[in-house]
Design a protein around this motif. Structure first.
Motif, short mmCIF file in Angstrom:
data_model
loop_
_atom_site.label_atom_id
_atom_site.label_comp_id
_atom_site.label_asym_id
_atom_site.label_seq_id
_atom_site.Cartn_x
_atom_site.Cartn_y
_atom_site.Cartn_z
N ASN A 42 44.46 158.43 149.66
CA ASN A 42 43.71 157.20 149.89
C ASN A 42 42.26 157.53 150.22
N ARG A 43 41.38 156.80 149.57
CA ARG A 43 39.96 156.92 149.85
C ARG A 43 39.48 155.66 150.57
N GLU A 44 38.20 155.47 150.68
CA GLU A 44 37.66 154.37 151.48
C GLU A 44 38.15 153.02 150.97
N TRP A 45 38.16 152.80 149.65
CA TRP A 45 38.57 151.50 149.11
C TRP A 45 40.03 151.21 149.42
N GLU A 46 40.89 152.22 149.25
CA GLU A 46 42.31 152.04 149.54
C GLU A 46 42.55 151.74 151.02
#
Length: 273
Positions: free
Chosen positions: A210-214
């Protein structure tokens, strides 16, 4: 017993229709892809007992001429659009992006004029880099064990398939039962990958972390590619073909810019008699 060549549906099974297919039968890995595409619609052509019950699909497409070949499950584009419309979720954003694109080839690549992908003597393909189009042209064999390649063409246009990026992903195959596997791709996983673009080969990584958007939305996005530093690694703008192999598969340098992706079977013991 030596296996015979695979028999596929003729390309003119329904020449008057516009369809995608043949739709393949269900695999456990399809659930991973379904999770990566929220608001998507998982379509498959039935599945084996024990697999069908685990798949969270929205439509099953059956073969139209099973007496000729099992690979005759067709999905008309008009119905594909209907399924996409029905799958929309009100007020839920759709974001399947997340890759980095750049026309300039990254530094550090190795010459890669061709790629021979070998899953089995009866399942091979060959990619030849075309410097004029800046893409890899796809060829396939006849599934007869001879390894003689011919251009793989688009049914609608008749043109040879070409992709600006070809990616080999190495992932863990979990044995469900003999000859049937679940490939671990989602979620929060990563592993090695090999990118072929602009006549170059790059050893990179794939990730479903997971990155920032997720983290902000609570939604997932598809697998993305990073460098060994885990920063986004640039694809060439255009189309991308992804082949998924086991973690023990080998990417061999055949010298002079020629490469081979050699599939290694997972540790799958034959069933007891």
């Amino acid at each position: 017993v030596k296996p015979g060549p695979a028999v596929y549906a003729a390309s003119d099974i329904a020449p008057q229709r516009t369809y995608v297919g043949p739709i393949r039968s269900g695999r456990l890995t399809y659930n991973d892809f379904a999770r990566m595409y929220p608001a998507g619609c998982l379509v498959y052509a039935s599945a084996g007992d024990g697999i069908r019950q685990q798949l969270d699909g929205c439509e099953i497409i059956f073969g139209e001429q099973p007496e000729i070949s099992p690979n005759t499950a067709l999905l008309d584009v008009s119905h594909l659009k209907e399924l996409a419309q029905k799958s929309k979720i009100t007020n839920q954003p759709v974001n399947y992006s997340g890759h980095l694109f750049d026309n300039t080839p990254p530094a550090g690549g190795l010459p890669a004029s061709s790629l021979w992908t070998y899953f089995h003597a009866f399942s091979q393909s060959f990619w030849q880099y075309d410097p004029i189009s800046g893409s890899y042209l796809r060829q396939t064999d006849d599934g007869d064990g001879k390894g003689i390649f011919h251009p793989d063409s688009d049914r609608l246009t008749g043109r040879q398939l070409e992709f600006e990026n070809v990616v080999i992903v190495l992932a863990d195959y979990q044995v469900f039962r003999h000859g049937q596997y679940d490939i671990d791709l989602c979620c929060g996983l990563e592993g090695y990958a090999f990118l072929f673009r602009d006549g170059q080969m790059y050893k990179i990584r794939w990730s479903t972390n997971n990155r920032e958007w997720e983290q902000k939305t609570g939604l997932l996005r598809p697998l993305h590619l990073t460098g060994v530093d885990k920063q986004p690694f640039a694809l060439k703008p255009g189309r991308t073909w992804v082949s998924i192999m086991t973690i023990n598969s080998v990417i061999k340098d055949l010298k002079d810019g020629k490469w081979q992706a050699l599939f290694a079977m997972p540790d799958d013991l034959a069933p007891e008699k």
